[in-house]
Design a protein around this motif. Structure first.
Motif, mmCIF file in Angstrom:
data_model
loop_
_atom_site.group_PDB
_atom_site.id
_atom_site.type_symbol
_atom_site.label_atom_id
_atom_site.label_comp_id
_atom_site.label_asym_id
_atom_site.label_seq_id
_atom_site.Cartn_x
_atom_site.Cartn_y
_atom_site.Cartn_z
ATOM 1 N N LEU A 23 0.806 -1.222 0.000
ATOM 2 C CA LEU A 23 0.000 0.000 0.000
ATOM 3 C C LEU A 23 0.840 1.274 0.000
ATOM 4 O O LEU A 23 0.373 2.312 -0.496
ATOM 5 N N PHE A 24 2.068 1.212 0.530
ATOM 6 C CA PHE A 24 2.842 2.440 0.676
ATOM 7 C C PHE A 24 4.209 2.386 -0.009
ATOM 8 O O PHE A 24 4.569 3.322 -0.732
ATOM 9 N N LEU A 25 4.977 1.328 0.199
ATOM 10 C CA LEU A 25 6.315 1.278 -0.384
ATOM 11 C C LEU A 25 6.282 1.053 -1.885
ATOM 12 O O LEU A 25 7.077 1.643 -2.630
ATOM 13 N N TRP A 192 0.180 5.836 -9.955
ATOM 14 C CA TRP A 192 0.548 4.786 -9.005
ATOM 15 C C TRP A 192 -0.199 4.915 -7.692
ATOM 16 O O TRP A 192 -0.318 3.934 -6.940
ATOM 17 N N LEU A 193 -0.721 6.094 -7.407
ATOM 18 C CA LEU A 193 -1.614 6.232 -6.255
ATOM 19 C C LEU A 193 -2.902 5.457 -6.490
ATOM 20 O O LEU A 193 -3.358 4.701 -5.616
ATOM 21 N N VAL A 194 -3.493 5.614 -7.665
ATOM 22 C CA VAL A 194 -4.708 4.866 -7.998
ATOM 23 C C VAL A 194 -4.427 3.368 -7.966
ATOM 24 O O VAL A 194 -5.214 2.571 -7.434
ATOM 25 N N PHE A 195 -3.298 2.965 -8.548
ATOM 26 C CA PHE A 195 -2.928 1.545 -8.573
ATOM 27 C C PHE A 195 -2.828 0.996 -7.155
ATOM 28 O O PHE A 195 -3.341 -0.089 -6.857
ATOM 29 N N ALA A 196 -2.174 1.746 -6.266
ATOM 30 C CA ALA A 196 -2.011 1.289 -4.881
ATOM 31 C C ALA A 196 -3.345 1.261 -4.143
ATOM 32 O O ALA A 196 -3.581 0.375 -3.311
ATOM 33 N N MET A 197 -4.223 2.226 -4.421
ATOM 34 C CA MET A 197 -5.520 2.254 -3.749
ATOM 35 C C MET A 197 -6.333 1.011 -4.097
ATOM 36 O O MET A 197 -7.023 0.445 -3.234
ATOM 37 N N PHE A 198 -6.248 0.565 -5.332
ATOM 38 C CA PHE A 198 -6.995 -0.640 -5.714
ATOM 39 C C PHE A 198 -6.362 -1.908 -5.153
ATOM 40 O O PHE A 198 -7.031 -2.941 -5.055
ATOM 41 N N PHE A 199 -5.088 -1.838 -4.782
ATOM 42 C CA PHE A 199 -4.447 -3.010 -4.183
ATOM 43 C C PHE A 199 -4.902 -3.236 -2.744
ATOM 44 O O PHE A 199 -4.437 -4.160 -2.087
ATOM 45 N N VAL A 200 -5.801 -2.406 -2.255
ATOM 46 C CA VAL A 200 -6.377 -2.634 -0.933
ATOM 47 C C VAL A 200 -7.148 -3.953 -0.903
ATOM 48 O O VAL A 200 -7.449 -4.485 0.175
ATOM 49 N N ALA A 201 -7.437 -4.498 -2.093
ATOM 50 C CA ALA A 201 -8.130 -5.791 -2.152
ATOM 51 C C ALA A 201 -7.341 -6.895 -1.463
ATOM 52 O O ALA A 201 -7.940 -7.851 -0.926
ATOM 53 N N LEU A 202 -6.028 -6.790 -1.463
ATOM 54 C CA LEU A 202 -5.218 -7.843 -0.832
ATOM 55 C C LEU A 202 -5.420 -7.901 0.680
ATOM 56 O O LEU A 202 -5.785 -8.963 1.207
ATOM 57 N N ALA A 289 -12.664 -4.581 -3.871
ATOM 58 C CA ALA A 289 -11.962 -5.396 -2.887
ATOM 59 C C ALA A 289 -12.917 -6.342 -2.174
ATOM 60 O O ALA A 289 -12.607 -7.532 -1.973
ATOM 61 N N LEU A 290 -14.089 -5.840 -1.792
ATOM 62 C CA LEU A 290 -15.047 -6.698 -1.093
ATOM 63 C C LEU A 290 -15.593 -7.775 -2.017
ATOM 64 O O LEU A 290 -15.835 -8.915 -1.581
ATOM 65 N N LEU A 291 -15.764 -7.449 -3.294
ATOM 66 C CA LEU A 291 -16.225 -8.460 -4.250
ATOM 67 C C LEU A 291 -15.183 -9.564 -4.412
ATOM 68 O O LEU A 291 -15.525 -10.756 -4.396
ATOM 69 N N VAL A 292 -13.911 -9.182 -4.552
ATOM 70 C CA VAL A 292 -12.849 -10.184 -4.673
ATOM 71 C C VAL A 292 -12.770 -11.029 -3.407
ATOM 72 O O VAL A 292 -12.633 -12.251 -3.469
ATOM 73 N N ALA A 293 -12.897 -10.384 -2.243
ATOM 74 C CA ALA A 293 -12.832 -11.116 -0.980
ATOM 75 C C ALA A 293 -13.976 -12.100 -0.834
ATOM 76 O O ALA A 293 -13.818 -13.184 -0.261
ATOM 77 N N SER A 294 -15.140 -11.745 -1.350
ATOM 78 C CA SER A 294 -16.296 -12.638 -1.240
ATOM 79 C C SER A 294 -16.176 -13.838 -2.170
ATOM 80 O O SER A 294 -16.737 -14.909 -1.890
ATOM 81 N N LEU A 295 -15.459 -13.672 -3.286
ATOM 82 C CA LEU A 295 -15.322 -14.757 -4.260
ATOM 83 C C LEU A 295 -14.199 -15.723 -3.899
ATOM 84 O O LEU A 295 -14.251 -16.897 -4.241
ATOM 85 N N ALA A 296 -13.167 -15.229 -3.233
ATOM 86 C CA ALA A 296 -12.015 -16.065 -2.902
ATOM 87 C C ALA A 296 -12.304 -16.905 -1.665
ATOM 88 O O ALA A 296 -12.912 -16.430 -0.705
#
Length: 385
Positions: A23-25, A192-202, A289-296
């Motif tokens: 999320l940050f580095l 890369w801010l947008v990219f990192a924000m979407f990686f909150v799915a992890l 992120a919540l959709l991915v979490a519900s499917l996995a």
């Protein structure tokens, strides 16, 4: 009750160094690298970084005048073979050759033998800039030849040095339509801010799957915790993380990138518009992120699913490669990615000083995407519980 859920999520995230690194580095590293790599690509007036060698096979006054106007020097005749070998070794990017008969062709108003041989990996944009330099020099020589042909009628015409005339180097002014021109850092930070924000799915997926496997969710439901509190307990803490991401990446662009030789991020933005875009992008990322979490069903599935989806959306949205350098057909595809919507909105805020009304439509689109994916994710969680 909700503050307790928020605190729980933040404590769990603090204990996950891998999620914090993603999320940050990760965006910090990408911002630094890409801001420097693309620095000259976004500058209206940038010096060429190509390594150019010149071979003058004509060795005539005309060829020497061409070199003078172009602002370069030719390789000594004894080193011509070395120059060609340097191109094969990739020690130079472009080999410019002034062919034999250059002066004769110029005097006869024929196409003079002048060619540029480029190493295959050289960016086209830089090659076009280099070709423009030689085209300009050749144009000046042709004009001087034409003036000398009229010297019998007006001797002064043969003495004019066109290369030294005012306006020769910048007869057409090139300016940005915005008071804050788009620079590489103003592209890299939002991207890369947008990219990192979407990686909150992890981290969202990892925490949710852990709670399912440990029976935490079942115990919370047995305590009659309202579903809305459960959902907000996931969304609110990561929304706060997103705001922290925005602040951190702005600081990197404004103060860290200049330390390594890049341009400083301009912070002359509308704060309300920035907050609106950041919040809308956060909501879209959290919904996905919540959709991915519900499917996995496992952490491995979540990692592959979230990582793969983010990389595809990033590639389609102009994150990996700036939209400005894409072909027209590819630029239209960026409109299919929510990352592309968020990137466009952020760039409007940073480079075009957009207000709330200017980014309202893009923000609404992101909110709609977030609402749809959030509804699908919550519905899926209720069915599998």
């Amino acid at each position: 009750m909700l503050p307790a859920f928020i605190t729980k999520e933040l404590l769990a995230l603090r204990r996950d160094p891998h999620a914090l690194a993603v999320l940050f580095l990760m965006p910090t590293a990408f911002i630094l690298v890409m801001s420097l790599a693309l620095r000259d690509s976004f500058r209206l007036e940038a010096e060429s970084t190509l390594r150019v060698m010149v071979i003058d096979e004509d060795q005539s006054p005309a060829s020497r005048r061409l070199l003078q106007v172009a602002g370069t020097q030719a390789t000594p005749p004894s080193a011509v073979d070395d120059a060609r070998a340097a191109l094969r070794r990739r020690d130079v990017d472009v080999l410019a050759t002034i062919g034999s008969g250059f002066e004769r062709a110029l005097a006869a108003r024929e196409t003079p033998p002048l060619s540029l041989l480029a190493e295959p990996g050289t960016p086209i944009a830089l090659l076009e800039r280099e070709r423009g330099r030689w085209e300009r020099a050749l144009g000046i020589l042709r004009a001087e030849v034409a003036l000398r042909s009229l010297a019998a009628l007006a001797p002064a015409l043969g003495e004019i040095d066109l290369a030294a005339q005012d306006g020769t180097h910048a007869s057409v002014m090139l300016r940005s339509a915005s008071p804050v021109p788009l620079t590489s850092v103003q592209q890299s930070v939002p991207a890369w801010l947008v990219f990192a924000m979407f990686f909150v799915a992890l981290p969202v997926s990892t925490l949710l799957i852990g709670e399912r496997q440990q029976g935490t969710l079942d115990r919370l439901r047995s305590l009659a915790v309202p579903p809305l509190v459960l959902v907000l307990g996931k969304l609110v803490p990561f929304y706060l993380v997103h705001l922290l991401q925005v602040a951190a990446m702005l600081a990197v662009g404004r103060w860290i990138v200049p330390l390594v030789g890049g341009d400083a991020l301009s912070l002359e933005v509308n704060p309300a518009a920035l907050l609106l875009v950041a919040s809308a992008t956060s909501f879209a990322a959290l919904g996905l992120a919540l959709l991915v979490a519900s499917l996995a069903r496992t952490a491995e599935q979540a990692t592959i699913g979230a990582g793969g989806a983010n990389i595809i959306l990033g590639a389609l949205g102009g994150i990996m490669v700036p939209k400005q350098v894409m072909p027209a057909a590819m630029q239209s595809i960026t409109k299919l990615s929510p990352m592309g919507w968020g990137l466009d909105a952020f760039v409007d805020v940073f480079a075009r000083q957009a207000g709330v009304a200017d980014v309202a439509l893009g923000s609404l689109t992101l909110v709609a995407f977030g609402a749809i994916t959030l509804a699908l994710g919550v519905g899926r969680l209720q069915r599998v519980a």
